[in-house]
Design a protein around this motif. Structure first.
Motif, PDB file in Angstrom:
ATOM      1  N   SER A 290      44.730  50.805  41.584  1.00  0.00           N
ATOM      2  CA  SER A 290      43.466  49.690  41.111  1.00  0.00           C
ATOM      3  C   SER A 290      43.458  48.528  42.031  1.00  0.00           C
ATOM      4  CB  SER A 290      43.580  48.963  39.801  1.00  0.00           C
ATOM      5  OG  SER A 290      44.910  48.314  39.766  1.00  0.00           O
ATOM      6  N   PHE A 291      44.392  48.534  43.040  1.00  0.00           N
ATOM      7  CA  PHE A 291      44.514  47.406  44.008  1.00  0.00           C
ATOM      8  C   PHE A 291      44.785  47.828  45.201  1.00  0.00           C
ATOM      9  CE2 PHE A 291      44.517  43.080  43.887  1.00  0.00           C
ATOM     10  CZ  PHE A 291      45.611  42.703  44.802  1.00  0.00           C
ATOM     11  N   GLU A 295      37.720  51.264  49.396  1.00  0.00           N
ATOM     12  CA  GLU A 295      36.642  51.835  48.817  1.00  0.00           C
ATOM     13  C   GLU A 295      35.355  51.097  49.513  1.00  0.00           C
ATOM     14  OE1 GLU A 295      37.913  49.860  45.263  1.00  0.00           O
ATOM     15  OE2 GLU A 295      37.638  51.926  44.138  1.00  0.00           O
ATOM     16  N   LYS A 307      33.450  38.281  53.075  1.00  0.00           N
ATOM     17  CA  LYS A 307      33.021  36.716  52.924  1.00  0.00           C
ATOM     18  C   LYS A 307      34.002  36.261  51.595  1.00  0.00           C
ATOM     19  CE  LYS A 307      28.657  37.300  54.289  1.00  0.00           C
ATOM     20  NZ  LYS A 307      27.287  37.805  53.843  1.00  0.00           N
ATOM     21  N   VAL A 308      33.986  37.222  50.676  1.00  0.00           N
ATOM     22  CA  VAL A 308      34.678  36.906  49.398  1.00  0.00           C
ATOM     23  C   VAL A 308      36.275  36.707  49.929  1.00  0.00           C
ATOM     24  CG1 VAL A 308      35.299  37.725  47.220  1.00  0.00           C
ATOM     25  CG2 VAL A 308      32.933  38.252  48.048  1.00  0.00           C
ATOM     26  N   ALA A 311      36.749  33.552  51.611  1.00  0.00           N
ATOM     27  CA  ALA A 311      36.854  32.153  50.682  1.00  0.00           C
ATOM     28  C   ALA A 311      38.089  32.098  49.966  1.00  0.00           C
ATOM     29  CB  ALA A 311      35.649  32.364  49.903  1.00  0.00           C
ATOM     30  N   ARG A 312      38.697  33.262  49.424  1.00  0.00           N
ATOM     31  CA  ARG A 312      39.742  33.133  48.871  1.00  0.00           C
ATOM     32  C   ARG A 312      40.971  32.741  49.527  1.00  0.00           C
ATOM     33  NH1 ARG A 312      42.837  37.603  46.566  1.00  0.00           N
ATOM     34  NH2 ARG A 312      44.465  36.357  45.881  1.00  0.00           N
ATOM     35  N   SER A 401      44.082  42.465  47.794  1.00  0.00           N
ATOM     36  CA  SER A 401      43.794  43.946  47.512  1.00  0.00           C
ATOM     37  C   SER A 401      43.848  44.800  48.873  1.00  0.00           C
ATOM     38  CB  SER A 401      42.426  44.194  46.859  1.00  0.00           C
ATOM     39  OG  SER A 401      41.386  43.804  47.540  1.00  0.00           O
ATOM     40  N   ASN A 403      41.307  46.595  49.857  1.00  0.00           N
ATOM     41  CA  ASN A 403      39.835  46.288  50.283  1.00  0.00           C
ATOM     42  C   ASN A 403      39.773  44.766  50.981  1.00  0.00           C
ATOM     43  OD1 ASN A 403      38.411  48.478  49.276  1.00  0.00           O
ATOM     44  ND2 ASN A 403      38.645  47.811  47.269  1.00  0.00           N
TER      45      ASN A 403
ATOM     46  N   LEU B  37      33.177  50.002  44.013  1.00  0.00           N
ATOM     47  CA  LEU B  37      34.693  49.332  44.519  1.00  0.00           C
ATOM     48  C   LEU B  37      35.323  48.613  43.041  1.00  0.00           C
ATOM     49  CD1 LEU B  37      34.480  47.160  47.458  1.00  0.00           C
ATOM     50  CD2 LEU B  37      35.631  45.908  45.627  1.00  0.00           C
ATOM     51  N   LEU B  38      36.428  48.643  43.199  1.00  0.00           N
ATOM     52  CA  LEU B  38      37.137  48.031  42.144  1.00  0.00           C
ATOM     53  C   LEU B  38      38.568  47.624  42.791  1.00  0.00           C
ATOM     54  CD1 LEU B  38      36.298  51.051  40.387  1.00  0.00           C
ATOM     55  CD2 LEU B  38      37.005  49.564  38.435  1.00  0.00           C
ATOM     56  N   ASP B  39      38.861  46.323  42.679  1.00  0.00           N
ATOM     57  CA  ASP B  39      40.038  45.763  42.694  1.00  0.00           C
ATOM     58  C   ASP B  39      40.545  45.157  41.840  1.00  0.00           C
ATOM     59  OD1 ASP B  39      39.574  44.474  46.324  1.00  0.00           O
ATOM     60  OD2 ASP B  39      40.113  46.225  45.514  1.00  0.00           O
ATOM     61  N   GLY B  40      41.601  45.454  41.352  1.00  0.00           N
ATOM     62  CA  GLY B  40      42.448  44.469  40.138  1.00  0.00           C
ATOM     63  C   GLY B  40      41.842  45.055  38.750  1.00  0.00           C
ATOM     64  N   ALA B  41      40.970  46.297  38.809  1.00  0.00           N
ATOM     65  CA  ALA B  41      40.509  46.688  37.592  1.00  0.00           C
ATOM     66  C   ALA B  41      40.569  48.169  37.652  1.00  0.00           C
ATOM     67  CB  ALA B  41      39.085  46.233  37.665  1.00  0.00           C
ATOM     68  N   ARG B  53      44.429  42.797  36.522  1.00  0.00           N
ATOM     69  CA  ARG B  53      45.227  41.739  37.483  1.00  0.00           C
ATOM     70  C   ARG B  53      44.511  40.375  37.072  1.00  0.00           C
ATOM     71  NH1 ARG B  53      48.456  43.884  42.106  1.00  0.00           N
ATOM     72  NH2 ARG B  53      48.456  41.744  42.806  1.00  0.00           N
ATOM     73  N   GLU B  55      43.224  38.670  39.388  1.00  0.00           N
ATOM     74  CA  GLU B  55      42.098  38.349  40.321  1.00  0.00           C
ATOM     75  C   GLU B  55      41.554  39.938  40.210  1.00  0.00           C
ATOM     76  OE1 GLU B  55      43.824  34.995  43.165  1.00  0.00           O
ATOM     77  OE2 GLU B  55      42.055  36.141  43.810  1.00  0.00           O
ATOM     78  N   LEU B  57      37.823  42.315  41.442  1.00  0.00           N
ATOM     79  CA  LEU B  57      36.550  42.209  42.190  1.00  0.00           C
ATOM     80  C   LEU B  57      35.865  43.406  41.935  1.00  0.00           C
ATOM     81  CD1 LEU B  57      34.721  40.487  44.280  1.00  0.00           C
ATOM     82  CD2 LEU B  57      35.853  42.127  46.062  1.00  0.00           C
ATOM     83  N   GLN B 109      28.736  37.411  44.713  1.00  0.00           N
ATOM     84  CA  GLN B 109      28.639  37.245  46.139  1.00  0.00           C
ATOM     85  C   GLN B 109      29.490  36.165  46.744  1.00  0.00           C
ATOM     86  OE1 GLN B 109      27.195  40.166  45.504  1.00  0.00           O
ATOM     87  NE2 GLN B 109      26.178  39.954  47.151  1.00  0.00           N
ATOM     88  N   GLY B 110      30.676  36.001  45.941  1.00  0.00           N
ATOM     89  CA  GLY B 110      31.973  35.197  46.544  1.00  0.00           C
ATOM     90  C   GLY B 110      31.616  33.771  46.274  1.00  0.00           C
ATOM     91  N   THR B 147      28.816  41.961  44.387  1.00  0.00           N
ATOM     92  CA  THR B 147      30.288  41.821  44.163  1.00  0.00           C
ATOM     93  C   THR B 147      30.329  40.930  42.840  1.00  0.00           C
ATOM     94  OG1 THR B 147      30.464  39.911  45.730  1.00  0.00           O
ATOM     95  CG2 THR B 147      30.991  42.188  46.516  1.00  0.00           C
TER      96      THR B 147
END
Lengths: 562, 329
Positions: A290-291, A295, A307-308, A311-312, A401, A403, B37-41, B53, B55, B57, B109-110, B147
């Motif tokens: 999942s991490f 993708e 961009k996301v 920002a993090r 992640s 990604n 797309l799945l991050d942490g899900a 998790r 965090e 996305l 979108q962030g 996103t």
């Protein structure tokens, strides 16, 4: 049977009976010759691989098995959590070991001056043994590497604690070297089979083998069956044992994989596709589908997620990002050619270079397993020295992640990490400062000195700013072919070994039992691949004969035809 | 201009092009083609995704619209959320999950757009759901990847800290995401971590606050009404009967207290920046108070207290709250 995490074996005893009967009829013996087999890992899968390879070799070279196993207090405290010598010995006996001894106990008794007598194949390991003739510098390197690993430090600091530890490791190393030299000089040894080539317990056996012109078969702790071959005549004089393997694998790749690139292209693409989805990953790659899946579909997705992620992390998405992947700083120091004195020195030097390069972002990532290899908060210490440089960001790698990492990273820096074969397969350049199995395969840049590294880094950053392609399409193809070669071409699926992902519990034992009882052993890939590797002195066991003409290779691989 | 790596090559011949979500459209299950797309899900079997998790996305491929789009999210907390939370902490199957709210911050979108305070999973096996709407401009959907980010704010006001479940995002279900053309003015929304009745949400004295997502344009008026029981329900059972006199006294005291308080002060804290301010409100003739929030504030925490005419704050007060002119639930 004691409980172990993931290993509560219901049918182990009956499996041992089955295995004993199976191997009794599947090997050849010659009491005048031996194969030395290492059994010093707690994971049954490791010893299983060593024993299976040794027995496959006995079908070609009749011999007896002499197994050296065990662990000492340091290993049990630092590395192992459930080492079970009795269980491992049972397995070894079931696989036909004529002799099994606890080499760590022998060493500790010898260091302590305790008198004992232990006859192993006619050699009294408790008696006087001549000194090893290993190159003193190499010997000291192995002692240092062992001490660093046991102390979980990047380097020894010369303080009282490290001095005491090193003295103990020196004493142990001296005895390990004597024992291994005695075995190799007085016995007719066909091969040494070892899961590791590092540290005093494993590494000194390998060094002794090479010095006595005895090949080393080096099964890997991942996949189905992966075995490297270290041949004395192919060693680089004065270099660590893995250096020769690096060069040989480069040549093998060139002649047998790159040569067949047209035939293998589809397979390489499929492996890369599966790799993105976290399928078939090597055992030490970061887990968590999942991490850790890739993708992102293309540059547009990458830009959006960048961009996301920026920002993090506090990075500037409009500037290139150089990602520095820290190593587990005490892991197997000095076992291949490296530009820096140790893994920590490379990381520190890179941070120093980065301080004055605010024209790019720098993302420093810790190693996911660093707590197992570092007791000094090395990563945090380096980070603390650079808090005045906001363009240097230090993060836990598992906080990002895959990604996010792929969206951010424009240049990979590592010594020998597998990120330097993973990222180029996706068109992201990598600079290594050390040799690895793939570093001679033509898809990464390898620095041979700190000055060379600084220059290569500068050139790459300039190239990134200029919008140059820092990875060519050919390099991407080579990296994808390497992924295929690693996960398929040099991964032998055998019912007598089973995939690493199966674990070391009842499923493994039961499947092995079924295989041994109900499947005729002829042409088992374990046997055919070892036969091919051994007789040709190939650096790696292969799934099929990669030297075959293209037409036959296509048949052997069962490639998809139009 | 986001840096582009010239040599990037992510594609393989086996990547399957998936049909993007259209507008209007919805993604309700994990196998939705739009979910790329799945991050942490993890993909859900019967719902869209579950967060695993702190965090996460989600990326949805959407056909780029010409007009603004409302993205409607439904977040769910259920028994499976609690199971996942237990497993994540290596607890026994029957371990009690603290009855605390789960706090989530939502980015699109962030950019942080909203926050939501989720109820604990109901004990009767039903689900607790929270709806959220975010408006996205066409230019924000540049390449057609929507996103949705979920995380937990690092710092929360002290009055909320003890009421929020640690690692609370684990197990939260993103039940569905639907896209609609933006037609009406989007009002603000709020969540208190408790079920509401029609438009009104209960804000118990503990933790005493809630989360507001102001409207993207125009002022958002949050209406507060002190909760006073004018008529108690008939007590049922011996214990209720025994407690009735004390309860009546307490209610009476509350009514007196409310009548004496003609002002309220609301602590407003930005979820994003942590900036705090105090908003003073006078009681309206109908006994309500209004807290005005500006569109640029972003999601905020809000905690109202009554001000005594003699000075000082009265904290022992439940409230009802709602957004003036809000879309009904």
């Amino acid at each position: 049977m004691p409980d172990h995490p993931g290993r509560e074996l219901t049918n182990f005893r009956s499996f041992c009976d089955i295995a004993s009967g199976f191997w009794d009829t599947n090997v050849r013996r010659d009491p005048s010759r031996v194969i030395l087999v290492e059994a010093m890992s707690q994971d049954l899968r490791v010893t299983l691989r060593n024993l299976s390879v040794a027995n496959a070799l006995r079908r070609i070279e009749p011999a007896e098995l002499v197994v050296f196993g065990g662990a000492d207090d340091d290993w049990n405290e630092v590395v192992w959590s459930y080492f079970d010598l009795d269980e491992i010995e049972q397995l070894c006996r079931a696989y036909g070991a004529r002799h099994f001894f606890d080499v760590h106990r022998v060493v500790d008794d010898r260091v302590a001056g305790r008198r004992f007598s232990l006859d192993v194949a006619g050699i009294d390991l408790g008696g006087p043994l001549p000194d090893s003739v290993l190159d003193p510098l190499r010997f000291e390197q192995i002692v240092d590497a062992t001490s660093c690993r046991m102390a979980k430090v990047a380097r020894l600091d010369g303080g009282p604690e490290h001095t005491r530890r090193r003295a103990r490791d020196l004493a142990r190393s001296t005895e390990f070297a004597r024992v291994y030299d005695a075995l190799l000089s007085e016995l007719d040894v066909v091969a040494v089979v070892s899961s590791h080539v590092d540290y005093n317990n494993f590494g000194l056996a390998v060094e002794a083998a090479v010095r006595h012109d005895v090949p080393v078969l080096f099964p890997q702790s991942t996949g189905g069956l992966k075995v490297y071959g270290l041949y004395p005549e192919r060693q680089r004089p004065g270099s660590p044992v893995r250096a020769g393997l690096t060069e040989e694998l480069g040549q093998f790749f060139e002649h047998h994989v790159w040569e067949h690139r047209d035939l293998l292209r589809r397979s390489a693409d499929l492996t890369t596709y599966r790799s993105k989805a976290m399928l078939g990953r090597p055992s030490w790659w970061r887990p968590g589908r999942s991490f850790s899946s890739v993708e992102l579909r293309g540059p547009d997705d990458r830009a959006d997620v960048r961009k996301v992620a920026a920002a993090r992390t506090g990075l500037d998405p409009d500037k290139p990002v150089v990602t520095v992947f820290n190593h587990a700083v005490s892991d197997a120091l000095g076992t291949n050619v490296e530009a820096f004195p140790d893994l920590g020195a490379w990381f520190e030097a890179t941070a120093e270079i980065a301080r004055d390069r605010d024209d790019v972002n720098w993302l420093f990532l810790d190693h996911p397993s660093q707590s197992l290899y570092d007791a000094t908060a090395f990563f945090a210490q380096v980070a603390a020295r650079h808090t005045d440089r906001p363009h240097l960001v230090f993060m836990r790698s598992m906080d990002l992640s895959k990604n996010s990492l792929i969206s951010l990273t424009d240049l990979v820096l590592t010594v020998r990490g597998s990120v330097s074969n993973e990222y180029p397969a996706l068109g992201i350049p990598a600079i290594q400062t050390g040799w690895s199995e793939w570093s001679a395969c033509g898809f990464t840049t390898v620095a041979d000195s700190p000055d060379d590294y600084a220059k290569l880094l500068d050139d790459h950053i300039t190239g990134l700013h200029d919008g140059d392609r820092m990875v060519t399409p050919e390099q991407v193809e080579r990296a994808r072919l390497w992924t295929w070669f690693y996960r398929a071409g040099s991964d032998v699926p055998s019912g007598l070994v089973q995939p690493w992902q199966l674990g070391q519990g009842d499923s493994l034992i039961d499947l092995l039992s079924v295989q041994m009882l109900h499947v005729e052993s002829d042409a088992d890939p374990l046997f055919s691949s070892l036969h091919r590797m051994w007789t040709r002195r190939d650096p790696v066991a292969t799934r099929v004969d990669l030297a075959a003409p293209t037409e036959r290779l296509a048949v052997d691989l069962g490639v998809v035809t139009r | 201009m986001t840096y582009q790596l010239a040599s990037l090559d992510l594609a393989t011949d086996f990547d399957r092009p998936l049909a993007p979500l259209t507008v209007p459209g919805k993604a309700v299950k994990g196998d939705s083609a739009g979910l790329v797309l799945l991050d942490g899900a993890a993909r859900g079997a019967y719902r869209l995704a579950r967060l695993v998790r702190q965090e996460a996305l989600l990326g949805l491929s959407v056909t780029r619209p010409d007009l603004p789009v409302d993205v409607h999210l439904v977040l769910v907390v259920d028994a499976f959320s609690d199971d996942m939370w237990r497993r994540s902490r290596d607890l026994e199957e029957d371990a009690v999950v603290p009855r605390r709210h789960r706090l989530a911050r939502v980015s699109v979108q962030g950019r942080q757009r909203a926050a939501v305070l989720l109820e604990p999973a109901p004990l009767d096996g039903s689900v607790a759901s929270q709806r959220l709407t975010v408006r996205v401009r066409p230019e924000e959907l540049g390449s057609g990847l929507l996103t949705l980010g979920f995380d937990v704010p690092r710092e929360v006001p002290s009055w909320l800290g003890g009421a929020v479940l640690e690692d609370g995002l684990t197990g939260v279900c993103i039940a569905r995401v639907s896209l609609e053309p933006a037609t009406e003015t989007l009002t603000g929304s709020l969540s208190t971590g408790f079920a509401g009745s029609k438009r009104r949400r209960l804000v118990p004295r503990y933790p005493g606050g809630f989360v507001v997502n102001p409207a993207p344009a125009g002022r958002t008026d949050v209406v507060l009404r002190p909760r006073v029981l004018e008529q108690r329900p008939r007590p049922v059972g011996r214990r209720a009967l025994a407690r009735e006199p004390l309860a009546r006294v307490r209610d009476g005291a509350a009514r007196v207290r409310v009548r004496r308080h003609v002002r309220a002060v609301t602590e407003v804290v930005s979820v994003t920046s942590g900036r705090r301010r105090q908003v003073l409100s006078d009681a309206r003739p109908d006994g309500t108070f209004v807290v005005a929030l500006e569109p640029g504030e972003g999601p905020v925490y809000a905690r109202p207290r009554l001000l005594r005419t003699s000075g000082g704050e009265s904290r022992m007060q439940d409230w009802y709250c709602w957004v003036d002119g809000s879309v009904s639930d």
